[in-house]
Design a protein around this motif. Structure first.
Motif, PDB file in Angstrom:
ATOM      1  N   CYS A   6      13.728  52.337  41.527  1.00 52.58           N
ATOM      2  CA  CYS A   6      12.946  51.627  40.517  1.00 52.58           C
ATOM      3  C   CYS A   6      12.377  52.639  39.528  1.00 52.58           C
ATOM      4  N   GLU A   7      12.586  52.390  38.243  1.00 54.41           N
ATOM      5  CA  GLU A   7      12.108  53.287  37.197  1.00 54.41           C
ATOM      6  C   GLU A   7      10.906  52.720  36.445  1.00 54.41           C
ATOM      7  N   PHE A   8      10.229  51.764  37.049  1.00 53.47           N
ATOM      8  CA  PHE A   8       9.043  51.156  36.446  1.00 53.47           C
ATOM      9  C   PHE A   8       7.891  52.150  36.535  1.00 53.47           C
ATOM     10  N   GLN A   9       7.267  52.429  35.414  1.00 52.74           N
ATOM     11  CA  GLN A   9       6.223  53.447  35.339  1.00 52.74           C
ATOM     12  C   GLN A   9       4.834  52.843  35.536  1.00 52.74           C
ATOM     13  N   LEU A  10       3.911  53.655  36.019  1.00 53.59           N
ATOM     14  CA  LEU A  10       2.530  53.234  36.241  1.00 53.59           C
ATOM     15  C   LEU A  10       1.864  52.799  34.934  1.00 53.59           C
ATOM     16  N   VAL A  11       2.168  53.474  33.837  1.00 52.80           N
ATOM     17  CA  VAL A  11       1.593  53.120  32.533  1.00 52.80           C
ATOM     18  C   VAL A  11       2.058  51.723  32.106  1.00 52.80           C
ATOM     19  N   ILE A  26      -8.313  34.358  27.722  1.00 53.13           N
ATOM     20  CA  ILE A  26      -8.144  33.545  26.504  1.00 53.13           C
ATOM     21  C   ILE A  26      -7.757  32.105  26.837  1.00 53.13           C
ATOM     22  N   THR A  27      -6.899  31.922  27.856  1.00 53.56           N
ATOM     23  CA  THR A  27      -6.424  30.578  28.197  1.00 53.56           C
ATOM     24  C   THR A  27      -7.244  29.929  29.313  1.00 53.56           C
ATOM     25  N   LEU A  28      -8.392  30.483  29.603  1.00 53.92           N
ATOM     26  CA  LEU A  28      -9.297  29.957  30.635  1.00 53.92           C
ATOM     27  C   LEU A  28      -8.625  29.868  32.006  1.00 53.92           C
ATOM     28  N   GLY A  29      -7.789  30.834  32.311  1.00 55.81           N
ATOM     29  CA  GLY A  29      -7.181  30.931  33.627  1.00 55.81           C
ATOM     30  C   GLY A  29      -5.782  30.359  33.756  1.00 55.81           C
ATOM     31  N   PHE A  30      -5.309  29.620  32.774  1.00 55.93           N
ATOM     32  CA  PHE A  30      -3.986  29.014  32.891  1.00 55.93           C
ATOM     33  C   PHE A  30      -2.868  30.057  32.887  1.00 55.93           C
ATOM     34  N   ALA A  31      -3.050  31.162  32.209  1.00 56.89           N
ATOM     35  CA  ALA A  31      -2.033  32.227  32.194  1.00 56.89           C
ATOM     36  C   ALA A  31      -1.883  32.870  33.570  1.00 56.89           C
ATOM     37  N   ALA A  32      -2.863  32.704  34.428  1.00 57.05           N
ATOM     38  CA  ALA A  32      -2.783  33.264  35.773  1.00 57.05           C
ATOM     39  C   ALA A  32      -1.645  32.638  36.572  1.00 57.05           C
ATOM     40  N   PHE A  33      -1.169  31.484  36.153  1.00 59.13           N
ATOM     41  CA  PHE A  33      -0.045  30.849  36.835  1.00 59.13           C
ATOM     42  C   PHE A  33       1.299  31.326  36.311  1.00 59.13           C
ATOM     43  N   LEU A  34       1.327  31.966  35.173  1.00 59.19           N
ATOM     44  CA  LEU A  34       2.564  32.542  34.651  1.00 59.19           C
ATOM     45  C   LEU A  34       2.652  34.032  34.959  1.00 59.19           C
ATOM     46  N   ALA A  35       1.525  34.679  35.123  1.00 60.96           N
ATOM     47  CA  ALA A  35       1.467  36.125  35.351  1.00 60.96           C
ATOM     48  C   ALA A  35       2.294  36.594  36.546  1.00 60.96           C
ATOM     49  N   PRO A  36       2.273  35.917  37.700  1.00 57.13           N
ATOM     50  CA  PRO A  36       3.046  36.429  38.828  1.00 57.13           C
ATOM     51  C   PRO A  36       4.532  36.604  38.531  1.00 57.13           C
ATOM     52  N   TYR A  37       5.081  35.734  37.691  1.00 57.33           N
ATOM     53  CA  TYR A  37       6.497  35.857  37.339  1.00 57.33           C
ATOM     54  C   TYR A  37       6.753  37.148  36.588  1.00 57.33           C
ATOM     55  N   TYR A  38       5.935  37.406  35.600  1.00 57.83           N
ATOM     56  CA  TYR A  38       6.175  38.568  34.739  1.00 57.83           C
ATOM     57  C   TYR A  38       5.723  39.869  35.386  1.00 57.83           C
ATOM     58  N   LEU A  39       4.705  39.817  36.236  1.00 65.30           N
ATOM     59  CA  LEU A  39       4.273  41.014  36.950  1.00 65.30           C
ATOM     60  C   LEU A  39       5.287  41.418  38.022  1.00 65.30           C
ATOM     61  N   THR A  40       6.024  40.475  38.551  1.00 60.56           N
ATOM     62  CA  THR A  40       7.060  40.762  39.540  1.00 60.56           C
ATOM     63  C   THR A  40       8.402  41.051  38.886  1.00 60.56           C
ATOM     64  N   LYS A  41       8.692  40.334  37.814  1.00 62.80           N
ATOM     65  CA  LYS A  41       9.983  40.471  37.129  1.00 62.80           C
ATOM     66  C   LYS A  41      10.136  41.833  36.447  1.00 62.80           C
ATOM     67  N   ALA A  42       9.066  42.386  35.915  1.00 54.48           N
ATOM     68  CA  ALA A  42       9.140  43.653  35.172  1.00 54.48           C
ATOM     69  C   ALA A  42       9.686  44.802  36.023  1.00 54.48           C
ATOM     70  N   PRO A  43       9.142  45.075  37.211  1.00 50.61           N
ATOM     71  CA  PRO A  43       9.728  46.169  37.996  1.00 50.61           C
ATOM     72  C   PRO A  43      11.126  45.854  38.531  1.00 50.61           C
ATOM     73  N   LEU A  44      11.395  44.582  38.850  1.00 49.46           N
ATOM     74  CA  LEU A  44      12.731  44.234  39.324  1.00 49.46           C
ATOM     75  C   LEU A  44      13.790  44.520  38.263  1.00 49.46           C
ATOM     76  N   ASN A  45      13.475  44.216  37.003  1.00 51.25           N
ATOM     77  CA  ASN A  45      14.438  44.431  35.922  1.00 51.25           C
ATOM     78  C   ASN A  45      14.652  45.908  35.605  1.00 51.25           C
ATOM     79  N   GLN A  46      13.848  46.782  36.170  1.00 51.51           N
ATOM     80  CA  GLN A  46      14.033  48.221  35.977  1.00 51.51           C
ATOM     81  C   GLN A  46      14.434  48.902  37.285  1.00 51.51           C
ATOM     82  N   THR A  47      15.090  48.144  38.141  1.00 47.92           N
ATOM     83  CA  THR A  47      15.555  48.657  39.420  1.00 47.92           C
ATOM     84  C   THR A  47      17.072  48.780  39.389  1.00 47.92           C
ATOM     85  N   TYR A  48      17.567  49.870  39.955  1.00 45.76           N
ATOM     86  CA  TYR A  48      19.000  50.162  39.957  1.00 45.76           C
ATOM     87  C   TYR A  48      19.511  50.314  41.383  1.00 45.76           C
TER      88      TYR A  48
END
Length: 116
Positions: A6-11, A26-48
Protein backbone atom coordinates in the motif's frame (compact mmCIF):
# COMPACT_ATOMS: atom_id res chain seq x y z
CA UNK A 1 8.16 -11.58 -0.39
CA UNK A 2 5.06 -11.44 -2.58
CA UNK A 3 1.80 -9.91 -1.42
CA UNK A 4 0.26 -6.48 -1.19
CA UNK A 5 1.97 -3.09 -0.97
CA UNK A 6 0.00 0.00 0.00
CA UNK A 7 1.40 3.38 -1.04
CA UNK A 8 -1.16 5.47 0.84
CA UNK A 9 0.67 8.21 2.73
CA UNK A 10 -0.02 9.50 6.25
CA UNK A 11 -0.40 13.07 4.90
CA UNK A 12 -3.12 11.85 2.51
CA UNK A 13 -4.92 10.16 5.39
CA UNK A 14 -4.80 13.35 7.42
CA UNK A 15 -6.25 15.30 4.49
CA UNK A 16 -9.10 12.83 4.09
CA UNK A 17 -9.90 12.90 7.80
CA UNK A 18 -9.92 16.71 7.96
CA UNK A 19 -12.12 16.89 4.84
CA UNK A 20 -14.68 14.43 6.18
CA UNK A 21 -14.81 16.03 9.62
CA UNK A 22 -15.43 19.38 7.94
CA UNK A 23 -18.15 17.89 5.70
CA UNK A 24 -19.76 16.15 8.68
CA UNK A 25 -19.95 19.42 10.61
CA UNK A 26 -21.36 21.31 7.60
CA UNK A 27 -23.99 18.64 6.87
CA UNK A 28 -24.91 18.17 10.55
CA UNK A 29 -23.54 14.63 10.61
CA UNK A 30 -25.02 13.25 7.39
CA UNK A 31 -21.60 13.08 5.70
CA UNK A 32 -20.54 10.67 8.44
CA UNK A 33 -22.51 8.00 6.58
CA UNK A 34 -20.55 8.53 3.37
CA UNK A 35 -17.13 8.96 5.00
CA UNK A 36 -16.48 5.25 5.71
CA UNK A 37 -16.62 4.49 1.99
CA UNK A 38 -14.08 7.10 1.03
CA UNK A 39 -11.84 6.61 4.07
CA UNK A 40 -11.61 2.90 3.24
CA UNK A 41 -11.58 3.22 -0.55
CA UNK A 42 -8.62 5.65 -0.67
CA UNK A 43 -5.94 3.27 0.69
CA UNK A 44 -7.39 0.29 -1.20
CA UNK A 45 -7.08 2.16 -4.51
CA UNK A 46 -3.39 2.75 -3.79
CA UNK A 47 -2.62 -0.88 -3.04
CA UNK A 48 -0.63 -3.08 -5.41
CA UNK A 49 -0.10 -6.80 -5.81
CA UNK A 50 3.67 -7.36 -5.93
CA UNK A 51 5.83 -10.39 -6.69
CA UNK A 52 8.76 -11.69 -4.62
CA UNK A 53 11.13 -9.11 -6.12
CA UNK A 54 8.77 -6.24 -5.30
CA UNK A 55 7.66 -5.70 -8.91
CA UNK A 56 4.09 -4.38 -9.16
CA UNK A 57 1.89 -6.86 -11.00
CA UNK A 58 -1.55 -5.29 -10.53
CA UNK A 59 -3.29 -2.60 -8.56
CA UNK A 60 -6.50 -2.85 -6.57
CA UNK A 61 -9.40 -0.83 -7.95
CA UNK A 62 -12.60 -0.47 -5.93
CA UNK A 63 -15.41 -0.38 -8.48
CA UNK A 64 -18.13 1.18 -6.32
CA UNK A 65 -20.01 4.26 -7.52
CA UNK A 66 -21.85 7.07 -5.72
CA UNK A 67 -25.27 5.53 -6.44
CA UNK A 68 -24.28 2.33 -4.67
CA UNK A 69 -22.79 4.33 -1.80
CA UNK A 70 -25.96 6.38 -1.29
CA UNK A 71 -28.25 3.33 -1.56
CA UNK A 72 -26.29 1.41 1.05
CA UNK A 73 -25.80 4.46 3.29
CA UNK A 74 -29.53 5.34 3.40
CA UNK A 75 -30.42 1.86 4.64
CA UNK A 76 -27.80 2.06 7.38
CA UNK A 77 -28.80 5.63 8.27
CA UNK A 78 -32.32 4.40 8.97
CA UNK A 79 -31.01 1.43 10.96
CA UNK A 80 -28.79 3.75 12.98
CA UNK A 81 -31.69 6.06 13.78
CA UNK A 82 -33.92 3.15 14.83
CA UNK A 83 -31.17 1.63 17.04
CA UNK A 84 -30.22 5.00 18.54
CA UNK A 85 -26.74 4.90 17.01
CA UNK A 86 -25.72 1.32 17.77
CA UNK A 87 -25.96 0.14 14.15
CA UNK A 88 -23.28 2.65 13.11
CA UNK A 89 -20.57 0.45 14.67
CA UNK A 90 -21.68 -2.49 12.49
CA UNK A 91 -22.00 -0.18 9.48
CA UNK A 92 -18.21 0.18 9.25
CA UNK A 93 -17.78 -3.59 8.89
CA UNK A 94 -20.53 -3.68 6.28
CA UNK A 95 -18.79 -0.91 4.32
CA UNK A 96 -15.45 -2.76 4.34
CA UNK A 97 -17.18 -5.94 3.15
CA UNK A 98 -18.97 -4.06 0.33
CA UNK A 99 -15.75 -2.42 -0.85
CA UNK A 100 -13.69 -5.60 -0.76
CA UNK A 101 -16.39 -7.44 -2.72
CA UNK A 102 -16.37 -4.61 -5.30
CA UNK A 103 -12.58 -4.69 -5.72
CA UNK A 104 -10.83 -5.88 -8.87
CA UNK A 105 -7.21 -6.16 -9.94
CA UNK A 106 -6.06 -4.03 -12.87
CA UNK A 107 -2.75 -4.80 -14.57
CA UNK A 108 -0.11 -2.18 -13.78
CA UNK A 109 -0.10 0.58 -16.39
CA UNK A 110 -3.84 0.41 -16.99
CA UNK A 111 -5.58 3.41 -15.40
CA UNK A 112 -9.18 2.99 -16.61
CA UNK A 113 -11.79 1.06 -14.71
CA UNK A 114 -13.00 -2.27 -16.10
CA UNK A 115 -16.09 -2.19 -18.31
CA UNK A 116 -19.14 -3.99 -16.97
Amino acid sequence: MSGFKCEFQLVEALGHIVLWIFLSVITLGFAAFLAPYYLTKAPLNQTYLVDRQGVKLARVHVDFNIGQVIGHAVIWLLLTIVTLGLAYFFYWFSVVRQLINASVFLPVGRQDAPAE
